[in-house]
Design an enzyme around this catalytic site. Structure first.
Site, PDB file in Angstrom:
ATOM      1  N   TYR A  51      -2.406  14.788   7.412  1.00  0.00           N
ATOM      2  CA  TYR A  51      -2.302  13.241   7.781  1.00  0.00           C
ATOM      3  C   TYR A  51      -0.684  12.918   7.773  1.00  0.00           C
ATOM      4  O   TYR A  51      -0.206  12.488   6.692  1.00  0.00           O
ATOM      5  CB  TYR A  51      -3.094  12.574   6.952  1.00  0.00           C
ATOM      6  CG  TYR A  51      -3.302  11.055   7.499  1.00  0.00           C
ATOM      7  CD1 TYR A  51      -3.012  10.615   8.759  1.00  0.00           C
ATOM      8  CD2 TYR A  51      -4.287  10.236   6.649  1.00  0.00           C
ATOM      9  CE1 TYR A  51      -3.312   9.411   9.202  1.00  0.00           C
ATOM     10  CE2 TYR A  51      -4.577   9.048   7.310  1.00  0.00           C
ATOM     11  CZ  TYR A  51      -4.109   8.607   8.537  1.00  0.00           C
ATOM     12  OH  TYR A  51      -4.344   7.410   8.987  1.00  0.00           O
ATOM     13  N   LYS A  87      -2.923  14.871  11.996  1.00  0.00           N
ATOM     14  CA  LYS A  87      -3.638  13.435  12.228  1.00  0.00           C
ATOM     15  C   LYS A  87      -2.266  12.496  12.300  1.00  0.00           C
ATOM     16  O   LYS A  87      -1.413  12.697  11.128  1.00  0.00           O
ATOM     17  CB  LYS A  87      -4.653  13.071  11.436  1.00  0.00           C
ATOM     18  CG  LYS A  87      -4.911  11.799  11.573  1.00  0.00           C
ATOM     19  CD  LYS A  87      -6.160  11.327  10.793  1.00  0.00           C
ATOM     20  CE  LYS A  87      -6.557   9.911  11.078  1.00  0.00           C
ATOM     21  NZ  LYS A  87      -7.712   9.555  10.069  1.00  0.00           N
TER      22      LYS A  87
END
Length: 308
Positions: free
Chosen positions: A141, A166
């Protein structure tokens, strides 16, 4: 994509990120959590990400985390992949990764390290240790103090467990460099705040997944929007923006922490048994913002009724 089909492949489509419902005394409301997850599954979301940012990862205890993962896996029953949130300090992240593997999760989303703003080598060592600690799928992330350069991300690709990236940063020049260089070796997930707002920019780069906060209470709007986007139905995309998505986004930006508490407010408004309690340092939604959200949701259901 079922859980059995998810090995070494990131989920695509609209991703469900359940909240963590609280009782009045602040304890975990297990029945409400199960109801939240079943609602997401019943409405066709393609994966469940339990105990992540919208699930107040920062505030749950180890025993609550275990219970939350167990509830998610029991509710999903292998119908969709179940990912967990891991991160914070390295020791804790490794413990949660091992627990996720032990309980039977399909993978985990690696949240940023605690407090430190590291050099690229430090980020590589942190992420690589977590990725390699289990055989589970791992998604990195990118946000806050976890911002990678292309060479760092390419080094991490040596681990087959790394299946996804992400983005919660929004640097489109960087995203173009990543997607064009790495291609389909990774699944690309839009993790920006109110990801519907930015998804048109991301989808053309190859991002085929996004985390939808509003899917916790108006999943039919998420699906309607994404289908219209993929089908290039610009008129419907614009209408959904003007009537629902942008008005909610404006409320969300009013207070820090509304990324979580506004979801709970929306769920309460539509009748899901979650409650609006959040754990400090988050704050609940203010009355005027709650009233504004009620009006937006009334418009959403009036103009875009749920198909039966």
């Amino acid at each position: 994509m079922t859980a059995s089909e998810s090995k070494l492949k990131a989920p695509t489509g609209i991703l469900g990120f359940p909240v963590t419902p609280m009782e009045q005394d602040g304890s975990l409301n297990e029945k409400a959590l199960e109801a939240n997850i079943r609602f997401l599954l019943d409405n066709g979301l393609s994966a469940i990400f339990i105990g992540c940012g919208s699930g107040e990862f920062h505030a749950v205890s180890p025993s609550e985390y275990r219970t939350m993962v167990e509830i998610a896996l029991s509710a999903a029953k292998g119908s969709v992949p179940v990912y967990t949130g891991v991160g914070g300090n390295l020791s804790h992240a490794l413990e949660l990764a091992k627990l996720s593997e032990e309980l039977g999760a399909d993978g985990y989303l690696i949240l940023p390290p605690y407090l430190i703003e590291p050099e690229q080598e430090g980020l590589y060592q942190y992420l690589n240790a977590i990725i390699r600690s289990t055989s589970l799928n791992a998604i990195v992330y990118q946000r806050d103090n976890c911002v990678l350069t292309l060479p760092t991300l390419q080094r991490l690709l040596e681990s087959p467990q790394l299946v996804g990236f992400k983005d919660g940063l929004g640097n489109m020049e960087m995203n173009i460099e990543f997607t064009q260089t790495i291609g389909d070796r990774l699944g690309w997930l839009n993790g920006m705040p109110m990801a519907e707002v930015t998804m048109p920019a991301y989808v053309n780069l190859g991002f085929r997944s996004y985390s939808s906060a509003i899917s916790n209470y108006i999943p039919h709007i998420s699906k309607l929007f994404y289908d219209a986007l993929l089908q290039q139905n610009q008129a419907l995309v614009n209408e959904l923006y003007l009537q629902v998505i942008l008005p909610i986004s404006r409320i969300r930006r009013q207070r820090k922490g509304y990324a979580v508490s506004l979801i709970k407010a929306g769920m309460e408004i539509i009748g899901l048994p979650v409650g609006t309690a959040v754990r400090p340092p988050l704050i609940p939604v203010e009355k005027e913002h709650y009233r504004q959200l009620e009006q937006i949701l009334k418009t959403a259901f009036d103009r875009f009724p749920v198909s039966r």
